[in-house]
Motif scaffolding. Structure first.
Motif, short mmCIF file in Angstrom:
data_model
loop_
_atom_site.label_atom_id
_atom_site.label_comp_id
_atom_site.label_asym_id
_atom_site.label_seq_id
_atom_site.Cartn_x
_atom_site.Cartn_y
_atom_site.Cartn_z
N ALA A 1 -40.18 12.18 28.04
CA ALA A 1 -39.39 13.25 27.42
C ALA A 1 -37.91 12.89 27.39
O ALA A 1 -37.22 13.13 26.39
N LYS A 2 -37.42 12.28 28.47
CA LYS A 2 -36.01 11.89 28.53
C LYS A 2 -35.70 10.80 27.52
O LYS A 2 -34.66 10.84 26.84
N ALA A 3 -36.59 9.83 27.39
CA ALA A 3 -36.37 8.74 26.43
C ALA A 3 -36.28 9.27 25.01
O ALA A 3 -35.42 8.84 24.22
N LEU A 4 -37.14 10.22 24.68
CA LEU A 4 -37.11 10.83 23.34
C LEU A 4 -35.84 11.63 23.15
O LEU A 4 -35.18 11.56 22.10
N GLN A 5 -35.45 12.40 24.17
CA GLN A 5 -34.25 13.21 24.10
C GLN A 5 -33.01 12.34 23.93
O GLN A 5 -32.09 12.67 23.16
N ASP A 6 -32.99 11.22 24.63
CA ASP A 6 -31.84 10.31 24.55
C ASP A 6 -31.64 9.75 23.14
O ASP A 6 -30.54 9.32 22.80
N MET A 7 -32.69 9.74 22.36
CA MET A 7 -32.60 9.21 20.99
C MET A 7 -32.64 10.30 19.93
O MET A 7 -32.83 10.01 18.75
N SER A 8 -32.44 11.52 20.35
CA SER A 8 -32.57 12.65 19.42
C SER A 8 -31.50 12.65 18.34
O SER A 8 -31.66 13.27 17.29
N THR A 54 -43.90 18.68 16.50
CA THR A 54 -42.62 17.97 16.53
C THR A 54 -42.83 16.70 17.35
O THR A 54 -43.88 16.52 17.98
N LEU A 55 -41.85 15.83 17.36
CA LEU A 55 -41.95 14.60 18.14
C LEU A 55 -42.12 14.87 19.63
O LEU A 55 -42.63 14.02 20.37
N ALA A 56 -41.71 16.05 20.08
CA ALA A 56 -41.79 16.37 21.50
C ALA A 56 -43.15 16.90 21.94
O ALA A 56 -43.39 17.08 23.15
N VAL A 57 -44.06 17.17 21.00
CA VAL A 57 -45.37 17.72 21.36
C VAL A 57 -46.16 16.71 22.20
O VAL A 57 -46.30 15.55 21.83
#
Length: 275
Positions: A82-89, A250-253
């Motif tokens: 989740a953090k890796a995805l958030q860091d690239m949001s 969404t990408l976060a699902v």
């Protein structure tokens, strides 16, 4: 949206997935080292890492300013994902890569694994390529332009009810949270469908939904690189993709539900009973 200058995003995705897949296939049976990630069911090999390096190099050769989120560059566990995805949001263009989806199958020589590559523009997936090197099948989709396999337009299956449906799921490596929930879903859905399949690659299961070979797929605790390409393939094939409670994809699902559309609401009903 799909080109920069004369360079096609889709062409690069196709070329990259194909080259990585052929390289992976050439290494089948030649694994030297197997390491554990999240659990004894969550494996990584030097082939995964080598394939991701190959994919990164090929993409960045064409698009050096793009961002890449690859499975092997992220620490194990849902919080790290989740953090890796958030860091690239904030990335304008983000390539989302699983170099080998189905590593356990690859390790054992079970021929059901694939390369999964998606490109998101400002958080929305616009290009997808999933390549199965063992069957030499390349699934491709562009947002708004359909999904294709060997030049044929893909279309989801026509089953109208769970009782008519062949559905797939997975056994997550997270044995504390995701696996028990998924097994509860198996107990709920299993008696209501024609049959269940658990073949060990979320991305390839989703490609099979897009191709009409499966009526639906669900799994708890997946990551963006497992499902981003498959989600676009299914949407462009006329299917429906949400989380297991029916909320928009969404990408976060992480709790994924993908179907031909007809059986979606039935599956949401069954899965929400056990979550």
């Amino acid at each position: 949206m799909y080109t920069i200058g004369s360079k096609s995003f889709t062409a690069v995705a196709i070329n990259t997935a194909s080259k990585a897949g052929e390289w992976i296939k050439s290494k089948l049976g030649g694994i030297r080292e197997i390491n554990l990630k999240q659990s004894s069911q969550d494996l990584v090999t030097e082939i995964d890492k080598g394939a991701e390096k190959l994919i990164r190099n090929l993409i960045l050769t064409h698009f050096p300013d793009h961002s890449i989120l690859g499975e092997e560059g992220v620490e194990p566990g849902p919080a790290a994902s989740a953090k890796a995805l958030q860091d690239m949001s904030d990335a304008e263009y983000l390539w989302i890569v699983d170099p080998i989806d189905g590593t356990t199958n690859f390790v054992h020589g079970f021929p059901f694994f694939c390369v999964s590559i998606a490109l998101a523009h400002r958080g929305e997936v616009i290009v997808a390529a999933i390549y199965d090197p063992m069957k030499d099948e390349l699934y491709v989709a562009e947002k708004g332009k359909g999904a294709y396999l060997r030049g044929k337009v893909l279309q989801v299956s026509g089953e109208q009810t769970l009782a008519q449906s062949l559905v797939a799921t997975g056994f997550p490596p997270d044995q504390q949270y995701a696996l028990p929930l998924n097994l509860a879903g198996v107990a709920s859905i299993g008696p209501k469908v024609r049959n269940l399949r658990v073949a060990g690659s979320a991305a390839l299961h989703m490609a099979y939904v897009a191709a009409g070979r499966l009526s639906g797929f669900w799994e708890i605790g997946l990551n963006s690189w497992d499902v981003a390409a498959g989600a676009l393939l299914i949407q462009e094939s006329g299917g429906r993709v949400t989380d297991t409670e029916g909320r928009p994809y969404t990408l976060a699902v992480r709790n994924m539900l993908a179907t031909n559309g007809h059986i979606h609401d039935e599956m949401v009903t069954e899965l929400t009973k056990v979550q």
